[in-house]
Design a protein around this motif. Structure first.
Motif, short mmCIF file in Angstrom:
data_model
loop_
_atom_site.label_atom_id
_atom_site.label_comp_id
_atom_site.label_asym_id
_atom_site.label_seq_id
_atom_site.Cartn_x
_atom_site.Cartn_y
_atom_site.Cartn_z
N ASP A 52 51.02 31.55 51.93
CA ASP A 52 50.38 30.29 52.34
C ASP A 52 48.88 30.45 52.19
N GLU A 53 48.36 30.11 51.03
CA GLU A 53 46.94 30.34 50.75
C GLU A 53 46.01 29.41 51.52
N HIS A 54 46.56 28.51 52.31
CA HIS A 54 45.74 27.62 53.13
C HIS A 54 45.84 27.94 54.63
N ASN A 55 46.25 29.16 54.94
CA ASN A 55 46.42 29.55 56.34
C ASN A 55 45.09 30.07 56.89
N GLY A 56 44.34 29.16 57.50
CA GLY A 56 43.02 29.51 58.02
C GLY A 56 43.04 30.60 59.07
N LEU A 57 44.07 30.61 59.90
CA LEU A 57 44.16 31.63 60.95
C LEU A 57 44.32 33.02 60.36
N ALA A 58 45.14 33.16 59.33
CA ALA A 58 45.33 34.47 58.69
C ALA A 58 44.03 34.95 58.05
N TYR A 59 43.30 34.03 57.40
CA TYR A 59 42.01 34.41 56.81
C TYR A 59 41.04 34.85 57.90
N PHE A 60 41.03 34.13 59.02
CA PHE A 60 40.11 34.46 60.10
C PHE A 60 40.42 35.84 60.68
N LYS A 61 41.68 36.08 60.97
CA LYS A 61 42.06 37.37 61.57
C LYS A 61 41.80 38.52 60.60
N ARG A 62 42.06 38.28 59.30
CA ARG A 62 41.79 39.33 58.32
C ARG A 62 40.29 39.57 58.21
N CYS A 74 33.06 38.21 54.31
CA CYS A 74 32.48 36.87 54.17
C CYS A 74 33.37 35.89 53.42
N SER A 75 34.00 36.32 52.35
CA SER A 75 34.84 35.38 51.61
C SER A 75 36.03 34.92 52.46
N ALA A 80 38.55 30.80 55.89
CA ALA A 80 39.08 30.44 57.21
C ALA A 80 38.44 29.16 57.70
N CYS A 81 37.16 29.04 57.51
CA CYS A 81 36.46 27.83 57.94
C CYS A 81 36.84 26.62 57.09
N LYS A 82 37.06 26.86 55.82
CA LYS A 82 37.47 25.78 54.92
C LYS A 82 38.83 25.22 55.31
N TYR A 83 39.77 26.12 55.62
CA TYR A 83 41.13 25.70 55.93
C TYR A 83 41.36 25.48 57.41
N GLU A 84 40.35 25.71 58.21
CA GLU A 84 40.40 25.51 59.66
C GLU A 84 41.55 26.28 60.29
N GLY A 85 41.95 25.83 61.47
CA GLY A 85 43.02 26.51 62.17
C GLY A 85 42.60 27.83 62.77
#
Length: 100
Positions: A52-62, A74-75, A80-85
């Motif tokens: 799920d490439e739009h999972n903002g929470l996973a990007y944030f935690k990573r 940073c990326s 994470a900010c782009k996809y929110e959550g």
């Protein structure tokens, strides 16, 4: 008509299965974090993102884990900010301060 009815009833089951699998992966990552196995947790979050490439929470935690072990985050934070959550909205409001 039968195919349409079958699809109507099976679709929610498929979605529930995906959500359950996602919850298990998040739980797995949290378990790795509690044990101090940050790189393993990063791999789990990467698997979540791959599905799920739009999972903002996973990007944030990573991103937070990458920051913790001294890797560039940073990326991930920007995505994470782009996809929110995300849990920490303030991180998104000021992510330019962290990532220049």
């Amino acid at each position: 008509m039968k195919l349409l009815l079958i699809s109507f009833f099976l679709f929610p089951l498929l979605l529930f299965g995906q959500t359950e699998e996602l919850d298990k992966k998040f739980t797995s990552a949290e378990t790795h974090i509690k044990k101090g196995k940050y790189k393993k947790a990063i791999k789990v979050y990467s698997k979540i993102i791959a599905k799920d490439e739009h999972n903002g929470l996973a990007y944030f935690k990573r991103a937070m884990l990458k920051n913790k072990i001294g890797r560039d985050f940073c990326s991930d934070l920007k995505l994470a900010c782009k996809y929110e959550g995300v849990e920490q909205k303030s991180a998104c409001e000021n992510h330019e301060l962290y990532c220049q």
